[in-house]
Design a protein around this motif. Structure first.
Motif, PDB file in Angstrom:
ATOM      1  N   GLN A  50       0.825  -1.210   0.000  1.00 20.62           N
ATOM      2  CA  GLN A  50       0.000   0.000   0.000  1.00 20.62           C
ATOM      3  C   GLN A  50       0.862   1.263   0.000  1.00 20.62           C
ATOM      4  N   PHE A  51       1.961   1.245   0.731  1.00 19.52           N
ATOM      5  CA  PHE A  51       2.834   2.421   0.749  1.00 19.52           C
ATOM      6  C   PHE A  51       3.568   2.590  -0.583  1.00 19.52           C
ATOM      7  N   ASN A  52       3.881   1.501  -1.261  1.00 22.49           N
ATOM      8  CA  ASN A  52       4.488   1.624  -2.598  1.00 22.49           C
ATOM      9  C   ASN A  52       3.509   2.282  -3.573  1.00 22.49           C
ATOM     10  N   ASN A  93       6.137   2.483   8.618  1.00 21.18           N
ATOM     11  CA  ASN A  93       6.127   3.034   7.260  1.00 21.18           C
ATOM     12  C   ASN A  93       5.840   4.531   7.255  1.00 21.18           C
ATOM     13  N   LEU A  94       4.970   4.997   8.129  1.00 19.19           N
ATOM     14  CA  LEU A  94       4.695   6.436   8.210  1.00 19.19           C
ATOM     15  C   LEU A  94       5.949   7.201   8.636  1.00 19.19           C
ATOM     16  N   ASN A  95       6.717   6.609   9.538  1.00 18.52           N
ATOM     17  CA  ASN A  95       7.929   7.267  10.027  1.00 18.52           C
ATOM     18  C   ASN A  95       9.035   7.332   8.975  1.00 18.52           C
ATOM     19  N   VAL A 103       0.232  10.580   3.827  1.00 18.65           N
ATOM     20  CA  VAL A 103      -0.592   9.428   3.474  1.00 18.65           C
ATOM     21  C   VAL A 103      -1.780   9.427   4.418  1.00 18.65           C
ATOM     22  N   HIS A 104      -2.967   9.352   3.863  1.00 19.56           N
ATOM     23  CA  HIS A 104      -4.185   9.276   4.668  1.00 19.56           C
ATOM     24  C   HIS A 104      -4.460   7.806   4.951  1.00 19.56           C
ATOM     25  N   CYS A 105      -4.664   7.461   6.217  1.00 22.48           N
ATOM     26  CA  CYS A 105      -4.923   6.070   6.602  1.00 22.48           C
ATOM     27  C   CYS A 105      -6.314   5.964   7.207  1.00 22.48           C
ATOM     28  N   PHE A 106      -7.100   5.084   6.649  1.00 24.58           N
ATOM     29  CA  PHE A 106      -8.371   4.719   7.251  1.00 24.58           C
ATOM     30  C   PHE A 106      -8.197   3.285   7.721  1.00 24.58           C
TER      31      PHE A 106
END
Length: 114
Positions: A50-52, A93-95, A103-106
């Motif tokens: 998802q981060f890629n 991954n956010l760090n 990045v918006h995370c739900f």
């Protein structure tokens, strides 16, 4: 499903589709996945995928939304472990993001044990 997760389906022509999204002045994109077991290898692979995708979205100036969902059918202890693993992996991954990357995370957590 592999290693307790359902990954985001492969998006062929991702860059072309993102260019079209920019041309149409879209806000961003959403990548949704499903976690069925507390498997650290699967959750890590899922979040990294998802981060890629999110990085490709950010490269086009769009806003990525990632949405890993935890299955409601897990037993309470396994669900708790899956939530812990997901939180740790998301924070990891956010760090790694640069200050200008967002990045918006739900995160969908079912609070009911039916």
């Amino acid at each position: 499903e592999q290693d307790g997760v359902q990954m985001v389906k492969e998006i062929k022509r991702l860059n072309t589709l993102l260019d079209l999204a920019v041309d149409d002045k879209m806000f961003g994109t959403k990548a949704r996945s499903f976690i069925t077991h507390a498997n650290s290898k699967g959750i890590k692979a899922n979040v990294e995928q998802q981060f890629n995708i999110a990085k490709a979205v950010m490269d086009r100036g769009l806003h990525p939304i990632i949405e890993p969902e935890i299955s409601i059918s897990m037993q309470p202890e396994e669900k708790k472990e899956a939530e812990k693993l997901l939180k740790e992996t998301l924070l990891e991954n956010l760090n790694k993001l640069r200050p200008n990357e967002k990045v918006h995370c739900f995160i969908l957590l079912n609070v009911f044990n039916l």
